[in-house]
Design a protein around this motif. Structure first.
Motif, short mmCIF file in Angstrom:
data_model
loop_
_atom_site.label_atom_id
_atom_site.label_comp_id
_atom_site.label_asym_id
_atom_site.label_seq_id
_atom_site.Cartn_x
_atom_site.Cartn_y
_atom_site.Cartn_z
N ASN A 115 24.80 83.56 34.88
CA ASN A 115 23.86 83.96 33.94
C ASN A 115 23.10 82.98 32.56
OD1 ASN A 115 24.33 86.80 35.87
ND2 ASN A 115 26.41 87.09 34.08
N TYR A 116 21.90 82.88 33.65
CA TYR A 116 21.72 81.16 32.71
C TYR A 116 19.91 81.92 32.62
CZ TYR A 116 19.60 76.95 31.53
OH TYR A 116 18.77 75.80 30.96
N SER A 117 19.62 82.10 31.49
CA SER A 117 18.18 81.65 31.03
C SER A 117 17.83 80.26 30.37
CB SER A 117 17.72 82.87 30.76
OG SER A 117 18.21 83.66 29.84
N SER A 118 16.63 80.07 30.40
CA SER A 118 16.52 79.04 29.34
C SER A 118 14.77 79.61 29.45
CB SER A 118 16.21 77.91 30.74
OG SER A 118 16.22 77.15 29.19
N HIS A 119 14.17 78.41 28.25
CA HIS A 119 12.81 79.01 27.59
C HIS A 119 12.09 77.28 26.86
CE1 HIS A 119 13.76 83.30 27.66
NE2 HIS A 119 14.67 82.91 26.88
N LEU A 120 11.63 76.81 27.54
CA LEU A 120 11.01 75.92 27.29
C LEU A 120 9.27 76.12 26.61
CD1 LEU A 120 11.64 72.51 27.23
CD2 LEU A 120 10.60 72.83 29.46
N THR A 121 9.06 75.15 25.27
CA THR A 121 8.15 75.32 24.07
C THR A 121 7.72 74.71 23.56
OG1 THR A 121 8.89 77.76 24.07
CG2 THR A 121 6.98 77.13 22.34
N VAL A 122 6.10 74.14 23.65
CA VAL A 122 5.59 73.62 22.80
C VAL A 122 4.83 73.34 22.51
CG1 VAL A 122 4.00 71.04 23.14
CG2 VAL A 122 5.74 71.75 24.97
N THR A 123 5.30 73.33 21.21
CA THR A 123 3.56 73.81 19.47
C THR A 123 3.43 72.34 18.76
OG1 THR A 123 6.19 74.27 18.49
CG2 THR A 123 5.24 76.03 19.67
N ALA A 124 2.47 72.75 18.41
CA ALA A 124 1.71 71.96 17.15
C ALA A 124 2.81 71.73 16.24
CB ALA A 124 0.25 71.79 17.21
N ASN A 125 3.21 70.17 15.71
CA ASN A 125 3.51 70.27 14.68
C ASN A 125 1.72 70.05 13.65
OD1 ASN A 125 6.43 69.89 15.04
ND2 ASN A 125 6.50 67.30 14.99
N ALA A 126 3.00 70.70 11.93
CA ALA A 126 1.36 70.66 11.11
C ALA A 126 0.98 68.86 10.97
CB ALA A 126 2.79 71.64 9.71
N GLY A 127 1.72 68.11 10.41
CA GLY A 127 1.57 66.54 9.77
C GLY A 127 1.33 65.76 11.74
N GLY A 128 1.22 66.75 13.09
CA GLY A 128 0.54 65.87 13.96
C GLY A 128 1.15 65.95 14.94
N GLY A 129 1.93 66.05 15.86
CA GLY A 129 2.67 65.83 17.53
C GLY A 129 2.67 66.83 17.44
N SER A 130 3.89 67.25 18.32
CA SER A 130 4.07 68.60 19.02
C SER A 130 5.88 68.49 18.83
CB SER A 130 4.26 67.95 20.61
OG SER A 130 3.48 68.19 20.60
N HIS A 131 5.88 69.89 19.08
CA HIS A 131 8.19 69.93 18.65
C HIS A 131 8.13 70.56 19.78
CE1 HIS A 131 11.58 71.39 16.80
NE2 HIS A 131 11.43 72.39 17.22
N ILE A 132 9.27 70.28 20.66
CA ILE A 132 10.00 71.05 22.24
C ILE A 132 10.52 71.69 21.90
CG2 ILE A 132 10.05 69.97 24.31
CD1 ILE A 132 8.65 67.37 23.47
N GLU A 133 11.22 72.75 22.08
CA GLU A 133 11.89 73.45 21.59
C GLU A 133 12.29 73.64 23.34
OE1 GLU A 133 12.90 76.57 18.51
OE2 GLU A 133 12.46 77.52 20.54
N TRP A 134 14.16 73.79 23.96
CA TRP A 134 14.27 74.08 24.57
C TRP A 134 16.26 74.42 23.99
CZ3 TRP A 134 15.58 69.98 29.21
CH2 TRP A 134 15.46 70.61 30.63
N LYS A 135 15.38 76.07 24.52
CA LYS A 135 17.20 76.92 24.31
C LYS A 135 17.50 78.36 25.62
CE LYS A 135 13.80 80.85 22.41
NZ LYS A 135 13.88 81.47 21.09
N GLY A 136 18.17 78.12 25.54
CA GLY A 136 19.42 78.83 26.87
C GLY A 136 20.59 79.81 26.47
N ALA A 137 20.41 80.62 26.72
CA ALA A 137 21.17 82.16 26.87
C ALA A 137 22.14 82.28 28.33
CB ALA A 137 20.91 83.59 26.88
#
Length: 177
Positions: A115-137
């Motif tokens: 019963n695995y589900s996952s989410h992958l998201t990219v957001t901008a960092n305030a100082g430039g660059g990106s934040h990549i988040e990978w989360k699952g349940a």
């Protein structure tokens, strides 16, 4: 009144046994990394559900449906003929640079989860660059009580954590810190 007293006594005697009889609990894990590249550049690499070539454990990806909800993919791991993981996309938002998917089929000896589900998201960092988040349940690979060590909660968390870390480390190497 006598029956109520017996009921309460019986209930109090059974309650500890009921507490021990619960099944597995849903595990959750979130890992992330900050990289130097702009979000659009990162999304161009990881935003296609049909292409997971950026992950070092994935030998090949085959699928259909593109990035539409209900698209499917089969990941072949390690080498041609290696173990596979089948997945389905259930949410995709290019504007928010995010998608969510579920595993529909995997051998628990390959990835000890159910019963695995996952989410992958990219957001901008305030100082430039990106934040990549990978989360699952997910639940552990063994749904009953007293799982073997290779299919317990700790094994599931360790395995998913290793998958996420390998992928995020590869992205950090590609895009810089």
């Amino acid at each position: 009144m006598r029956y109520l007293g017996r009921f309460l006594l019986t209930f109090l005697l059974i309650l500890p046994a009921l507490a021990e009889a619960h099944g597995p609990t849903r595990q959750k894990l979130t890992l992330s990394v900050d990289v130097a590249a702009a979000p659009d550049a990162v999304w161009a690499v990881i935003g296609n559900f049909q292409d997971m070539s950026w992950h070092p454990a994935v030998f090949s990806t085959a699928g259909k449906g593109g990035n539409a909800v209900d698209a499917t993919r089969v990941l072949t791991l390690e080498e041609a003929g290696g173990p596979t993981i089948s997945e389905v996309l259930y949410k995709y938002d290019a504007a928010k640079m995010s998608y969510s998917y579920r595993i529909t089929e995997v051998d628990v000896n390959v990835l000890p989860v159910t019963n695995y589900s996952s989410h992958l998201t990219v957001t901008a960092n305030a100082g430039g660059g990106s934040h990549i988040e990978w989360k699952g349940a997910f639940y552990r690979g063994y749904p009953n009580n007293d799982p073997p060590a290779n299919l317990n909660d700790e094994a599931a968390l360790a395995a998913v954590g290793a998958v996420y870390k390998a992928g995020l480390d590869a992205l950090e190497k590609k895009f810089g810190k």
